[in-house]
Design a protein around this motif. Structure first.
Motif, short mmCIF file in Angstrom:
data_model
loop_
_atom_site.label_atom_id
_atom_site.label_comp_id
_atom_site.label_asym_id
_atom_site.label_seq_id
_atom_site.Cartn_x
_atom_site.Cartn_y
_atom_site.Cartn_z
N ALA A 120 0.89 6.99 -6.75
CA ALA A 120 -0.24 7.91 -6.97
C ALA A 120 0.10 9.33 -6.52
O ALA A 120 -0.23 10.30 -7.20
CB ALA A 120 -1.48 7.40 -6.25
N ALA A 121 0.76 9.46 -5.38
CA ALA A 121 1.11 10.78 -4.86
C ALA A 121 2.18 11.46 -5.73
O ALA A 121 2.23 12.69 -5.77
CB ALA A 121 1.61 10.67 -3.41
N GLN A 174 -3.36 12.72 -12.07
CA GLN A 174 -4.24 12.06 -11.11
C GLN A 174 -5.69 12.15 -11.56
O GLN A 174 -6.43 11.16 -11.52
CB GLN A 174 -4.08 12.69 -9.72
CG GLN A 174 -2.76 12.38 -9.06
CD GLN A 174 -2.54 13.20 -7.81
OE1 GLN A 174 -3.11 14.27 -7.63
NE2 GLN A 174 -1.67 12.70 -6.93
N TYR A 210 0.69 4.04 -2.89
CA TYR A 210 0.40 5.43 -2.54
C TYR A 210 1.49 6.35 -3.07
O TYR A 210 1.19 7.43 -3.60
CB TYR A 210 0.25 5.58 -1.02
CG TYR A 210 -0.19 6.97 -0.63
CD1 TYR A 210 -1.54 7.30 -0.60
CD2 TYR A 210 0.74 7.95 -0.31
CE1 TYR A 210 -1.95 8.58 -0.26
CE2 TYR A 210 0.33 9.23 0.03
CZ TYR A 210 -1.00 9.54 0.05
OH TYR A 210 -1.40 10.81 0.39
N HIS A 266 0.83 -1.20 0.00
CA HIS A 266 0.00 0.00 0.00
C HIS A 266 0.87 1.26 0.00
O HIS A 266 0.54 2.23 -0.69
CB HIS A 266 -0.96 0.00 1.19
CG HIS A 266 -2.17 -0.83 0.96
ND1 HIS A 266 -3.26 -0.37 0.25
CD2 HIS A 266 -2.46 -2.10 1.31
CE1 HIS A 266 -4.18 -1.33 0.19
NE2 HIS A 266 -3.71 -2.39 0.82
N GLU A 267 1.96 1.25 0.73
CA GLU A 267 2.87 2.40 0.75
C GLU A 267 3.46 2.64 -0.64
O GLU A 267 3.55 3.79 -1.09
CB GLU A 267 3.97 2.20 1.78
CG GLU A 267 3.49 2.30 3.21
CD GLU A 267 4.54 1.86 4.23
OE1 GLU A 267 5.71 1.63 3.85
OE2 GLU A 267 4.17 1.75 5.41
#
Length: 164
Positions: free
Chosen positions: A131-132, A139, A128, A124-125
């Motif tokens: 995406a970040a 986005q 993320y 998940h990190e």
């Protein structure tokens, strides 16, 4: 044709169809990677697909709890299969039936939350961070694309409504 045009600097030499195929191929590669990740997760946690889906469903509910009937509806399985699934998750310590709720409610345990976080936090990190790391427009474009694709696949098998 100038040197700039021949190299594709000024104009994209790939046609619309080729670009669309590249997008769909990238989506297929992602989906295959996600399926493999889910298989590894199930193996690492010694759970089946429905058990993981049930926990994910419960984590999104108020107080991480729901009725067995709502699990049955969400998973689209029989009440008997739901009872077996609940028993397995209760034995593994991932789910509990509160003493005051009888069998009307089941709740994901703190152990379930810890187990899922331990297993999936690194992935998940990384997701993320990807995406970040995108700019705001990228986005927005990706979000719109994925929502449109979800709508497109949800329409598969839909019966067109006729006039008569």
């Amino acid at each position: 044709m100038t040197k700039l045009q021949a190299d594709g600097y000024w104009y994209d030499e790939r046609g619309e169809g080729e670009r669309a195929r590249e997008v769909l191929e990238a989506l297929r590669v992602y989906r295959a990677a996600e399926r493999a990740m889910r298989r590894r997760t199930r193996d690492e946690m010694s759970m089946g697909e429905n058990e993981l889906l049930a926990l994910r469903f419960l984590f999104r509910q108020p107080e991480r709890s729901a009725s067995p009937a709502s699990l049955t509806a969400y998973l689209a399985i029989s009440p008997a299969a739901t009872a077996v699934l609940i028993d397995r998750l209760e034995r593994s310590g991932h789910l509990e039936r509160p003493a005051n709720g009888g069998g009307a409610v089941v709740r994901a345990t703190a152990h379930a939350d810890e187990d899922v976080r331990h297993t999936l936090s690194g992935m998940h990190e990384r997701m993320y961070a990807v995406a970040a790391g995108m700019d705001v427009q990228a986005q927005a474009n990706v979000t719109a694309f994925l929502r449109a694709m979800a709508d497109a696949v949800d329409d598969v098998g839909a019966v067109p409504q006729g006039d008569g």
